[in-house]
Enzyme design. Structure first.
Site, PDB file in Angstrom:
ATOM      1  N   SER A 114      26.441  -6.033  -0.449  1.00 25.01           N
ATOM      2  CA  SER A 114      26.255  -5.036  -1.509  1.00 25.01           C
ATOM      3  C   SER A 114      26.082  -5.669  -2.890  1.00 25.01           C
ATOM      4  O   SER A 114      25.197  -6.481  -3.083  1.00 25.01           O
ATOM      5  CB  SER A 114      27.421  -4.060  -1.474  1.00 25.01           C
ATOM      6  OG  SER A 114      27.169  -2.984  -2.326  1.00 25.01           O
ATOM      7  N   HIS A 115      26.974  -5.314  -3.825  1.00 25.80           N
ATOM      8  CA  HIS A 115      26.817  -5.782  -5.211  1.00 25.80           C
ATOM      9  C   HIS A 115      27.349  -7.190  -5.421  1.00 25.80           C
ATOM     10  O   HIS A 115      27.248  -7.724  -6.516  1.00 25.80           O
ATOM     11  CB  HIS A 115      27.541  -4.812  -6.139  1.00 25.80           C
ATOM     12  CG  HIS A 115      28.981  -4.650  -5.741  1.00 25.80           C
ATOM     13  ND1 HIS A 115      29.356  -3.964  -4.611  1.00 25.80           N
ATOM     14  CD2 HIS A 115      30.106  -5.130  -6.279  1.00 25.80           C
ATOM     15  CE1 HIS A 115      30.672  -4.021  -4.495  1.00 25.80           C
ATOM     16  NE2 HIS A 115      31.146  -4.715  -5.486  1.00 25.80           N
ATOM     17  N   ASP A 279      22.087  -1.259  -6.714  1.00 26.19           N
ATOM     18  CA  ASP A 279      22.784  -2.512  -6.390  1.00 26.19           C
ATOM     19  C   ASP A 279      22.069  -3.300  -5.293  1.00 26.19           C
ATOM     20  O   ASP A 279      20.960  -2.950  -4.881  1.00 26.19           O
ATOM     21  CB  ASP A 279      24.238  -2.221  -5.997  1.00 26.19           C
ATOM     22  CG  ASP A 279      24.343  -1.536  -4.648  1.00 26.19           C
ATOM     23  OD1 ASP A 279      23.387  -0.840  -4.262  1.00 26.19           O
ATOM     24  OD2 ASP A 279      25.379  -1.679  -3.973  1.00 26.19           O
ATOM     25  N   ASP A 281      22.236  -3.602  -2.032  1.00 23.58           N
ATOM     26  CA  ASP A 281      21.764  -2.950  -0.814  1.00 23.58           C
ATOM     27  C   ASP A 281      21.247  -1.535  -1.053  1.00 23.58           C
ATOM     28  O   ASP A 281      20.967  -0.806  -0.097  1.00 23.58           O
ATOM     29  CB  ASP A 281      22.858  -2.948   0.257  1.00 23.58           C
ATOM     30  CG  ASP A 281      24.105  -2.211  -0.181  1.00 23.58           C
ATOM     31  OD1 ASP A 281      24.377  -2.165  -1.395  1.00 23.58           O
ATOM     32  OD2 ASP A 281      24.813  -1.668   0.672  1.00 23.58           O
ATOM     33  N   ASP A 283      22.566   1.278  -2.295  1.00 22.42           N
ATOM     34  CA  ASP A 283      23.317   2.524  -2.117  1.00 22.42           C
ATOM     35  C   ASP A 283      23.988   3.006  -3.405  1.00 22.42           C
ATOM     36  O   ASP A 283      24.394   4.155  -3.500  1.00 22.42           O
ATOM     37  CB  ASP A 283      24.323   2.431  -0.955  1.00 22.42           C
ATOM     38  CG  ASP A 283      25.284   1.273  -1.075  1.00 22.42           C
ATOM     39  OD1 ASP A 283      25.190   0.518  -2.063  1.00 22.42           O
ATOM     40  OD2 ASP A 283      26.128   1.119  -0.170  1.00 22.42           O
ATOM     41  N   ARG A 284      24.100   2.126  -4.413  1.00 22.07           N
ATOM     42  CA  ARG A 284      24.722   2.558  -5.669  1.00 22.07           C
ATOM     43  C   ARG A 284      23.679   2.930  -6.710  1.00 22.07           C
ATOM     44  O   ARG A 284      22.539   2.488  -6.623  1.00 22.07           O
ATOM     45  CB  ARG A 284      25.567   1.425  -6.253  1.00 22.07           C
ATOM     46  CG  ARG A 284      26.732   1.043  -5.403  1.00 22.07           C
ATOM     47  CD  ARG A 284      27.604   0.040  -6.125  1.00 22.07           C
ATOM     48  NE  ARG A 284      28.754  -0.264  -5.282  1.00 22.07           N
ATOM     49  CZ  ARG A 284      29.906  -0.718  -5.720  1.00 22.07           C
ATOM     50  NH1 ARG A 284      30.073  -0.945  -7.007  1.00 22.07           N
ATOM     51  NH2 ARG A 284      30.901  -0.952  -4.890  1.00 22.07           N
ATOM     52  N   LYS A 378      25.869   6.380   0.939  1.00 21.67           N
ATOM     53  CA  LYS A 378      25.517   6.729  -0.424  1.00 21.67           C
ATOM     54  C   LYS A 378      24.107   6.233  -0.666  1.00 21.67           C
ATOM     55  O   LYS A 378      23.634   5.341   0.031  1.00 21.67           O
ATOM     56  CB  LYS A 378      26.517   6.171  -1.430  1.00 21.67           C
ATOM     57  CG  LYS A 378      26.796   4.678  -1.356  1.00 21.67           C
ATOM     58  CD  LYS A 378      27.939   4.358  -2.333  1.00 21.67           C
ATOM     59  CE  LYS A 378      28.231   2.868  -2.400  1.00 21.67           C
ATOM     60  NZ  LYS A 378      29.214   2.436  -1.391  1.00 21.67           N
TER      61      LYS A 378
END
Ligand code: VG1
Ligand code: CO
Length: 545
Positions: A114-115, A279, A281, A283-284, A378
């Protein structure tokens, strides 16, 4: 058919998935059999894999492609009948969820941290999503973990590398491989939710300029296709749009610190009308109005309140949900809409059951995460399109939409303070002490405030009755403010302590003030009750959002 090889192995300690999958340094993941052990544990959890179909893809970070080659050979050896893989190994987290659901696979493996930063010395991660497209629930990740503790062999085949660049079908050890366009299905899904015609009118209007910062991560190809090619935004609207293995050396974390280029364009002499970032991946999301930061908790509440403007949600929402530390702005909207509002532990996996049972339509977290039942993750770009849909339909700029929301519902000031790189033992001790003393807190004075109630959050899933304990210590003060303490479950080194704080205001004169000032008293009280300075050795947080 290639020969199946059984490779002997021994367990690694610590392969326990956290808030969102297994995250470790690349140097850990590339240890002999490390990735293989975890992947075989996922397959062992699934049981008989004969004939099963799986989707695989990641955020393009360092080791993404190598990991896919390893997983493909192991999947063939374990009897899977088909693997769907995003071209170049790319699939954003929400696109993965979309693919699993659309093609009805038995699940998917997402390669992402992710981030967290990427690169040979940075982070990697593996996450398993089930057939509903959502992150595996706790009971499943626990099973995977138990398999990692006893694993003594894994299966693989000897085979040539698969060509990840070319869309189409091929075969690997008797298993079908299909390389798919990572963007097309997701883009179709977005077009079925939002009013693309109206959004396109907005984005081609010469007076409306926006910027989408993909942060050198996975959303670049998605944002370019949807915003620039399909909706007609001017070329260059998407910046940092080519995924790179090290995310251009930055943290692909959409906040005011890391999305610096975007923040500069949203402020200054000629600020843009709307800005957004996503982010690693995808999702944010962080959304910004002209010179105006929109807190994710407010964003979630605004989306829920204005859902009627979006074609997909115009019939109304079944219900909404937020993670426990997320501000209660969403609850106020739910009350007015007369729909249920659920409070879940941190992490998207807890929303899955509620969506599968049609109890909620929209949900979100304070950590820049919003989504709906269109997938089971998300979804960053979805949130951006949602905002654009609201802006064009209401004919108001983002800033006015938020200000009017505050006037109608009141404002929940919210902040999160992160203390990073803490000694894990000391941070753990601080939380245990709080937990043990929590029943004695009500009635106690803390700084200028007194404590009205306090507990250690326990969640009982209303669908399957499963219970999740120790999800964060909540302290409610007499001025209506709230502080929450918990430790992060996504880091890869030492401990990160998160202190969340929120306070509700309705006085019109108090709606546009500085967040840190508004929350100073509650933060001070929370620090005192927890003996934070003593346990952390810090006087100020590393990151404030
Ligand atoms: C953090 C956030 C949480 C989010 C999780 C995964 O977890 O607080 O809200 O669901 O990251 O997001 P933690 O345990 O570090 O607080 V992502 O975009 O990394 O998949
Ligand atoms: Co993410």
């Amino acid at each position: 058919m290639s020969m199946i090889k059984t490779i002997e192995t021994t367990p690694y300690a610590g392969q326990k998935p956290g808030t969102s999958g297994l995250r470790k340094k690349v140097t850990e993941f590339t240890r002999v059999h490390y990735l293989e052990n975890f992947v075989q544990a996922i397959f062992n959890m699934l049981g008989d894999c004969q004939g099963k179909r799986l989707a695989v893809g990641g955020d393009g970070r360092y080791y993404n492609r190598q990991a896919i080659q390893i997983i493909a050979r192991m999947a063939a050896a374990n009897g899977f009948s088909k693997l769907l893989i995003g071209r170049d190994g790319i699939l954003s987290t929400p696109a993965m969820s979309c693919i699993i659901r659309k093609y009805g696979t038995d699940g998917g493996i997402i390669l992402s941290a992710s981030h967290n930063p990427g690169g040979p010395d940075a982070d990697f991660g593996v996450k398993f999503n089930g057939a509903n497209g959502g992150p595996a629930p706790e009971a499943v990740t626990e099973k995977i973990y138990r398999h990692t503790l006893t694993i003594d062999k894994y299966l693989t085949i000897e085979a040539d590398e698969i060509d990840l660049e070319r869309i189409g079908r091929s075969e690997l050890g008797g298993m079908e491989i299909e390389i798919i366009d990572p963007v097309a299905d997701y883009a179709d899904l977005m077009a079925s939710i939002f009013d693309f015609e109206k959004i396109s009118q907005l984005l081609t209007n010469r007076r409306f300029h926006m910027c989408f910062d993909a942060m050198h991560a996975v959303t670049g190809p998605y944002a370019r296709t949807i915003l620039e090619e399909q909706l007609g935004a001017e070329p260059g609207t998407v910046i940092n749009g080519a995924p790179s293995e090290s995310f251009g050396g930055i943290h692909p974390d959409p906040n005011l610190v890391h999305a610096r280029e975007l923040v500069e364009r949203m402020n200054g002499d000629a600020p843009l009308a709307f800005g957004a970032a996503s982010d690693g991946d995808g999702d944010r999301n962080m959304v910004l109005g002209s010179g105006f930061y929109i807190n994710p908790c407010d964003s979630l509440a605004v989306l829920a309140a204005n859902a009627g403007l979006v074609p997909k949600y115009q019939e109304g929402l079944a219900g909404v949900a937020r993670s426990m530390p997320t501000s209660r702005a969403l609850d106020r909207v739910a009350r007015v809409l007369e729909i249920p509002c659920y409070e879940t532990p941190v992490g998207w996996k807890y929303f899955g059951n509620l969506m599968d049972a049609d109890k909620i339509t929209i949900c979100g977290e304070e950590s820049f995460g919003t989504g709906s039942s269109h997938v089971r993750e998300k979804d960053g770009l979805w949130a951006v399109l949602f905002w654009l849909n609201i802006i064009v339909k209401s004919r108001k700029p983002a800033r006015s939409i938020v200000r009017e929301h505050w006037s109608q519902f009141g404002r929940d000031y919210f902040t999160r303070h992160d203390y990073e790189g803490l000694d894990a033992g000391r941070a753990g001790e601080m939380i245990s002490r709080l937990r043990e003393g929590v029943s004695g807190l009500p009635g106690r004075q803390a700084g200028e405030l007194s404590i009205q109630a306090a507990d250690d959050f326990t969640y009982t899933d209303p669908v399957d009755g499963s219970v999740s304990e120790e999800q964060g210590v909540r302290i409610f003060f007499n001025d209506g403010s709230r502080a929450v303490f918990r430790l992060s479950g996504t880091g890869t080194s030492n401990a990160t302590l998160r202190l969340y704080c929120d306070k509700y205001e309705t006085d019109p004169a108090l709606l546009g003030l500085d967040t840190q000032r508004m929350l100073a008293q509650s933060l001070q009280a929370a620090g005192e009750v927890s003996n934070m300075a003593e346990f952390t050795g810090r006087t100020a947080p590393d990151v404030i959002t």
